[in-house]
Design a protein around this motif. Structure first.
Motif, short mmCIF file in Angstrom:
data_model
loop_
_atom_site.label_atom_id
_atom_site.label_comp_id
_atom_site.label_asym_id
_atom_site.label_seq_id
_atom_site.Cartn_x
_atom_site.Cartn_y
_atom_site.Cartn_z
N ASP A 136 0.83 -1.20 0.00
CA ASP A 136 0.00 0.00 0.00
C ASP A 136 0.87 1.26 0.00
OD1 ASP A 136 -2.77 0.24 -0.22
OD2 ASP A 136 -2.91 1.16 1.76
N LEU A 137 1.99 1.17 0.68
CA LEU A 137 2.94 2.28 0.70
C LEU A 137 3.40 2.61 -0.72
CD1 LEU A 137 4.66 4.08 2.65
CD2 LEU A 137 6.40 2.31 2.52
N ALA A 138 3.72 1.58 -1.48
CA ALA A 138 4.15 1.78 -2.87
C ALA A 138 3.03 2.39 -3.71
CB ALA A 138 4.61 0.45 -3.47
N THR A 143 0.78 6.68 -6.84
CA THR A 143 -0.39 7.48 -7.22
C THR A 143 -0.14 8.95 -6.97
OG1 THR A 143 -1.82 5.60 -6.64
CG2 THR A 143 -2.88 7.76 -6.87
N ALA A 144 0.48 9.28 -5.84
CA ALA A 144 0.78 10.68 -5.52
C ALA A 144 1.74 11.28 -6.55
CB ALA A 144 1.37 10.79 -4.12
N ILE A 145 2.73 10.51 -6.96
CA ILE A 145 3.67 11.00 -7.97
C ILE A 145 2.95 11.22 -9.30
CG2 ILE A 145 5.69 10.38 -9.36
CD1 ILE A 145 6.82 8.97 -6.89
N SER A 332 -1.96 2.24 -12.81
CA SER A 332 -1.37 1.19 -11.99
C SER A 332 -1.69 1.39 -10.51
CB SER A 332 0.15 1.17 -12.19
OG SER A 332 0.78 0.28 -11.32
N GLY A 333 -1.57 2.64 -10.05
CA GLY A 333 -1.87 2.92 -8.64
C GLY A 333 -3.32 2.69 -8.29
#
Length: 451
Positions: A136-138, A143-145, A332-333
């Motif tokens: 989830d961290l990844a 997603t934020a990036i 992907s996110g």
């Protein structure tokens, strides 16, 4: 509707739970998707298509991007062999997970709960929860990036927006499990199309690409290469996917008889194999694009998604290359959000027999991922999040044996699997895969603790 299992001599010999105490895995979707019994092979295949693609999402999530970018830019095409090996492992393990779920009528977490002692179960649950949080961290970082690259939203703001995906999951689940699968497959098509265009624009040297699929001793001998290789394995073969797949295959309403289970195992294995070949293409494409664009061109230090985004269009000479890259990252996110939610629910219910509302389970997991992203971003900026992304994948790899070993143990045990047990040669191959994973983890620990 779900049919009552028929226990025959060749069927699994799991001890049956007392009536009313053993909930079906993922009960809201259990046996909810019709499987035509007298239709042509294509309609039967279509009925089973879905779980494999949902599992394959974890094999091309934002964590893969970081490790594949780092591998391609630093080491050229050399780590393509690791991607191929990881995909081979994934095909075998996910086929075992599908076989186990269909044959036993339970998911891997439920089976561990029934087989191991309470302390072992609790430890396995904690390890799996840590894996889901690392995954989830990844997803949060990726997603934020993507939101920052496409819309200029700051990383912290993008990380906070990721909490809203809980409502997306609820909306899709309320429309039925097939809607959820259709959403996932549509985003996978977008990801594959984006990278297909970028591969065409990069025009990589095919002879070097093919050589990259051949194993090299340098991967094990060079600690920095092994670290990235372990990140690729951790990003590719995800531990919670084994729990997830053993549950998702039970959403099909196949006859719970010996013949019905064997037929279902065949179609489910085909489904996951096809889906994982798509994952192989995407992962290899990321590394090939990075190797072609960055390795040997003075950009070997490109390991951050933001750097790749800025450089891709000018280096490849394709104006939309960077936009396609970021669009695929966002898809992907979003996709990974779906599978992590379901995996968390399955693991918690299976190990602890504890059921939380899906929105609450998702918010808890998401919060545990968002908090470290915000802290690292505020303290170290984008460079820190890139390192955190790769570290999360190495953590996943370290946790992988704790899911692989129980799975291989169960599917190779005739006392538990009955006539559905895997063959002796396949059992040896499977234990070999487990040994490779454990061995690489021990080597990585040695290099990390005693540099």
């Amino acid at each position: 509707m779900s049919q009552t299992p028929v226990i025959e001599a060749s069927q699994p010999a799991w001890k049956l739970a007392e009536p009313g105490t053993q909930r079906p895995s993922l009960p809201e979707a259990h046996a909810s998707i019709h499987v035509p019994q007298d239709a042509r092979w294509f309609r039967r295949l279509v009925a089973f298509l879905g779980p494999g693609y949902m599992v394959s999402v974890g094999y091309m999530d934002p964590g893969n991007w970081a490790t594949d970018l780092a591998g391609g830019s630093q080491f050229g095409f050399s780590l393509l062999s690791v991607i191929l090996l990881s995909n081979f492992m994934a095909i075998i393990l996910q086929a075992h997970a599908a076989r186990f779920g269909i044959a036993s009528g339970r998911d891997l977490a439920q089976a561990c709960h029934d087989h191991y002692s309470r302390p072992v179960n609790f430890a396995l649950w904690l390890i799996c929860e840590a894996a889901i949080i690392a995954c989830d961290l990844a997803e949060v970082i990726g997603t934020a990036i993507a939101l920052q690259l496409l819309f200029g939203i700051p990383l912290v703001g993008g990380a906070l927006l990721c909490a809203l995906d809980t409502f997306l999951i609820l909306l899709l689940m309320n429309k039925g499990f097939r809607s959820l699968e259709a959403f996932v497959i549509a985003l996978l098509i977008i990801i594959a199309a984006c990278f297909g265009i970028q591969i065409a624009a990069a025009a990589p040297p095919m002879a070097e690409v093919l050589r990259g699929f051949m194993p090299s001793r340098q991967i094990v001998l060079r600690p920095e290469m092994l670290y990235v290789a372990m990140g690729i394995i951790g990003a590719t073969v995800m531990p919670h996917n084994l729990y997830l797949h053993s549950s998702l295959v039970q959403t099909r309403a196949y006859p719970r008889t010996e013949h019905g289970r064997r037929d279902a195992i065949r179609w489910a294995t085909l489904d996951s194999t096809i889906a994982l070949m798509l994952a192989l293409f995407v992962n290899a494409a990321i590394l090939i694009v990075a190797a072609t664009a960055f390795h040997g061109s003075g950009h070997e230090d490109v390991a951050e998604i933001g750097q790749a985004y800025e450089l891709l269009s000018p280096i490849l000479g394709l104006g939309i290359a960077s936009t396609l890259f970021a669009t695929a990252l966002l898809a992907s996110g979003l996709n990974s959000t779906v599978t992590a939610t379901l995996a968390g629910q399955i693991v918690m219910e299976g190990f602890l027999h504890l059921r939380l509302p899906p929105w609450l389970r998702r918010l808890i997991t998401r919060a545990l991922a968002i908090i470290p992203v915000i802290i690292v971003t505020l303290l170290y900026g984008e460079t820190g999040t890139a390192r955190l992304l790769i570290l999360s994948q190495v953590i996943l790899s370290m946790q992988l044996p704790f899911a692989v070993i129980p799975l291989v143990q169960f599917v190779s045990d005739k006392r538990k699997m009955g006539g559905f047990v895997i063959s002796t040669p396949m059992a040896w191959v499977s234990w070999g895969v487990a040994a490779i994973i454990v061995g690489l983890n021990l080597k990585l620990l040695y290099d990390t603790l005693l540099p």
